[in-house]
Design a protein around this motif. Sequence first.
Motif, PDB file in Angstrom:
ATOM      1  N   LYS A  75      -6.930  -4.042  -7.903  1.00  0.00           N
ATOM      2  CA  LYS A  75      -6.767  -2.940  -6.942  1.00  0.00           C
ATOM      3  C   LYS A  75      -5.969  -1.793  -7.573  1.00  0.00           C
ATOM      4  O   LYS A  75      -6.318  -0.611  -7.400  1.00  0.00           O
ATOM      5  CB  LYS A  75      -6.064  -3.441  -5.685  1.00  0.00           C
ATOM      6  CG  LYS A  75      -5.877  -2.354  -4.620  1.00  0.00           C
ATOM      7  CD  LYS A  75      -5.043  -2.854  -3.450  1.00  0.00           C
ATOM      8  CE  LYS A  75      -5.804  -3.840  -2.604  1.00  0.00           C
ATOM      9  NZ  LYS A  75      -5.056  -4.190  -1.350  1.00  0.00           N
TER      10      LYS A  75
ATOM     11  N   ARG B 109       1.867  11.411  -9.547  1.00  0.00           N
ATOM     12  CA  ARG B 109       1.044  11.873 -10.662  1.00  0.00           C
ATOM     13  C   ARG B 109       1.619  11.479 -12.030  1.00  0.00           C
ATOM     14  O   ARG B 109       1.799  12.308 -12.921  1.00  0.00           O
ATOM     15  CB  ARG B 109       0.862  13.398 -10.611  1.00  0.00           C
ATOM     16  CG  ARG B 109       0.062  13.885  -9.414  1.00  0.00           C
ATOM     17  CD  ARG B 109      -1.407  13.495  -9.565  1.00  0.00           C
ATOM     18  NE  ARG B 109      -2.209  13.915  -8.416  1.00  0.00           N
ATOM     19  CZ  ARG B 109      -3.528  13.781  -8.355  1.00  0.00           C
ATOM     20  NH1 ARG B 109      -4.177  13.232  -9.361  1.00  0.00           N
ATOM     21  NH2 ARG B 109      -4.186  14.166  -7.276  1.00  0.00           N
TER      22      ARG B 109
ATOM     23  N   ASP C 166      -9.489   5.981 -10.530  1.00  0.00           N
ATOM     24  CA  ASP C 166      -9.958   7.130  -9.745  1.00  0.00           C
ATOM     25  C   ASP C 166      -9.188   8.398 -10.098  1.00  0.00           C
ATOM     26  O   ASP C 166      -9.721   9.509 -10.012  1.00  0.00           O
ATOM     27  CB  ASP C 166      -9.809   6.849  -8.242  1.00  0.00           C
ATOM     28  CG  ASP C 166     -10.827   5.838  -7.740  1.00  0.00           C
ATOM     29  OD1 ASP C 166     -11.850   5.622  -8.432  1.00  0.00           O
ATOM     30  OD2 ASP C 166     -10.599   5.258  -6.658  1.00  0.00           O
TER      31      ASP C 166
ATOM     32  N   ARG D   9      -7.546   2.033  -8.320  1.00  0.00           N
ATOM     33  CA  ARG D   9      -6.945   3.273  -7.805  1.00  0.00           C
ATOM     34  C   ARG D   9      -6.497   4.181  -8.952  1.00  0.00           C
ATOM     35  O   ARG D   9      -6.645   5.403  -8.884  1.00  0.00           O
ATOM     36  CB  ARG D   9      -5.766   2.952  -6.892  1.00  0.00           C
ATOM     37  CG  ARG D   9      -6.171   2.256  -5.600  1.00  0.00           C
ATOM     38  CD  ARG D   9      -4.981   2.136  -4.656  1.00  0.00           C
ATOM     39  NE  ARG D   9      -5.322   1.396  -3.448  1.00  0.00           N
ATOM     40  CZ  ARG D   9      -4.467   1.142  -2.469  1.00  0.00           C
ATOM     41  NH1 ARG D   9      -3.212   1.563  -2.556  1.00  0.00           N
ATOM     42  NH2 ARG D   9      -4.843   0.463  -1.398  1.00  0.00           N
TER      43      ARG D   9
ATOM     44  N   PHE E 134       1.245   6.774  -6.903  1.00  0.00           N
ATOM     45  CA  PHE E 134       0.119   7.619  -7.322  1.00  0.00           C
ATOM     46  C   PHE E 134       0.336   9.077  -6.934  1.00  0.00           C
ATOM     47  O   PHE E 134      -0.115   9.992  -7.625  1.00  0.00           O
ATOM     48  CB  PHE E 134      -1.177   7.089  -6.729  1.00  0.00           C
ATOM     49  CG  PHE E 134      -1.670   5.823  -7.376  1.00  0.00           C
ATOM     50  CD1 PHE E 134      -1.876   5.762  -8.744  1.00  0.00           C
ATOM     51  CD2 PHE E 134      -1.907   4.688  -6.620  1.00  0.00           C
ATOM     52  CE1 PHE E 134      -2.313   4.593  -9.360  1.00  0.00           C
ATOM     53  CE2 PHE E 134      -2.352   3.518  -7.218  1.00  0.00           C
ATOM     54  CZ  PHE E 134      -2.551   3.467  -8.606  1.00  0.00           C
ATOM     55  N   ALA E 135       1.051   9.297  -5.841  1.00  0.00           N
ATOM     56  CA  ALA E 135       1.322  10.677  -5.410  1.00  0.00           C
ATOM     57  C   ALA E 135       2.210  11.413  -6.403  1.00  0.00           C
ATOM     58  O   ALA E 135       2.193  12.648  -6.470  1.00  0.00           O
ATOM     59  CB  ALA E 135       1.971  10.672  -4.030  1.00  0.00           C
TER      60      ALA E 135
ATOM     61  N   ASP F  34       0.821  -1.217   0.000  1.00  0.00           N
ATOM     62  CA  ASP F  34       0.000   0.000   0.000  1.00  0.00           C
ATOM     63  C   ASP F  34       0.854   1.265   0.000  1.00  0.00           C
ATOM     64  O   ASP F  34       0.541   2.236  -0.699  1.00  0.00           O
ATOM     65  CB  ASP F  34      -0.954   0.003   1.198  1.00  0.00           C
ATOM     66  CG  ASP F  34      -2.069  -1.027   1.060  1.00  0.00           C
ATOM     67  OD1 ASP F  34      -2.510  -1.250  -0.088  1.00  0.00           O
ATOM     68  OD2 ASP F  34      -2.489  -1.609   2.073  1.00  0.00           O
ATOM     69  N   ALA F  35       1.942   1.254   0.772  1.00  0.00           N
ATOM     70  CA  ALA F  35       2.806   2.430   0.839  1.00  0.00           C
ATOM     71  C   ALA F  35       3.494   2.683  -0.505  1.00  0.00           C
ATOM     72  O   ALA F  35       3.577   3.834  -0.960  1.00  0.00           O
ATOM     73  CB  ALA F  35       3.847   2.247   1.936  1.00  0.00           C
TER      74      ALA F  35
ATOM     75  N   LEU G 177       2.450   1.760  -3.451  1.00  0.00           N
ATOM     76  CA  LEU G 177       1.447   2.178  -4.425  1.00  0.00           C
ATOM     77  C   LEU G 177       1.032   3.624  -4.184  1.00  0.00           C
ATOM     78  O   LEU G 177       0.877   4.408  -5.134  1.00  0.00           O
ATOM     79  CB  LEU G 177       0.238   1.251  -4.333  1.00  0.00           C
ATOM     80  CG  LEU G 177      -0.535   0.998  -5.638  1.00  0.00           C
ATOM     81  CD1 LEU G 177       0.390   0.452  -6.710  1.00  0.00           C
ATOM     82  CD2 LEU G 177      -1.686   0.040  -5.390  1.00  0.00           C
ATOM     83  N   ALA G 178       0.879   3.985  -2.927  1.00  0.00           N
ATOM     84  CA  ALA G 178       0.503   5.363  -2.588  1.00  0.00           C
ATOM     85  C   ALA G 178       1.564   6.345  -3.070  1.00  0.00           C
ATOM     86  O   ALA G 178       1.241   7.419  -3.598  1.00  0.00           O
ATOM     87  CB  ALA G 178       0.302   5.490  -1.083  1.00  0.00           C
ATOM     88  N   SER G 179       2.820   5.990  -2.905  1.00  0.00           N
ATOM     89  CA  SER G 179       3.919   6.847  -3.350  1.00  0.00           C
ATOM     90  C   SER G 179       3.901   7.012  -4.863  1.00  0.00           C
ATOM     91  O   SER G 179       4.141   8.108  -5.389  1.00  0.00           O
ATOM     92  CB  SER G 179       5.256   6.256  -2.897  1.00  0.00           C
ATOM     93  OG  SER G 179       6.334   7.027  -3.362  1.00  0.00           O
TER      94      SER G 179
END
Length: 309
Positions: free
Chosen positions: A217, A199, A224, A221, A196-197, A189-190, A192-194
């Motif tokens: 998943k 951009r 979105d 994401r 998407f952050a 999750d971390a 993947l979050a990085s």
Amino acid sequence: MICALVPASDSRAAGKLVAALLTCDLPRYREAHKAFVKALVLKGYDQSNVEVITQTPNPDLISWSNSVRKFSAIGADVIVAYGTSAALAALRESHDIPVVYADVYGPVETGVAKSMASSGRNAAGISSKVPLVTLIKTAMGLKPIRSLGVVCASREEGAQVQLKEARRIAAQAGITLVEANLSSAAGFDAALASLFASRVDCIYVTECTSGGRNFEKIVHRASDLKIPVISQMPGAAHRGATISLEADPVEQGQVAADYVARILGGKKPSQLPVVTPKRVDLIVNMKAAKSIDLNVPFPVLTAATRVLK
């Protein structure tokens, strides 16, 4: 858990034992194995003269290695390995048992084979390598790509080969790569979050296990944020990728069955070349494109061999 098509006590007296190892529980490997069993029967190897057992362990090095040791202990005549990680584990742990591999991206680059003419060892099989440059160029025809996110895993050789190819293509095209290493479930999750952050304009998912098991998943994401997802994984388009370039799992299984039949008939694996995939589809998922407000240009549609509506 080992699953057998027929009881070992019946089949071992009658014929041969073929042991199959799946890198992980993914549709692409299950589809290839289903095609393998069906093709093997057509070649005269059915429940009367061969037992086929399968094992799908946890996707880690220890579990893959333990599975191969079990196959050796029960006297397998041939090991069939689906995926790069399973193939490498089989080659490391089985010294005298022939290995037939399928769905291995870049057999030479990953060390599964010494050359495409021959594995140079007690193994033979079929590659699933398809040109990444075609996939990325098609994606660039869909929208401008200045930065490309890459979902990969540092511990998986096949994914690393794809990452190196992505780096080379990106450098030539002036694209910035943003890499997300999904080597552990805990850090998924971390990472993947990085990603998407940052951009990115597009996300490329390699054949890594985490990427495959969490593909929906990732797509959800990305959707979105209106980011298209591309991949070379078989089945990727049907799982939500906007564009995919896929080798056919059925062909992978059929070639593996042909090689197993030849080996059981006395052929040496080292005499068999690495097969390159012939059934390859460039797939455009119109529904996925529409969901992120992308219009698919006509040149992209004409380049596709399949369009999902």
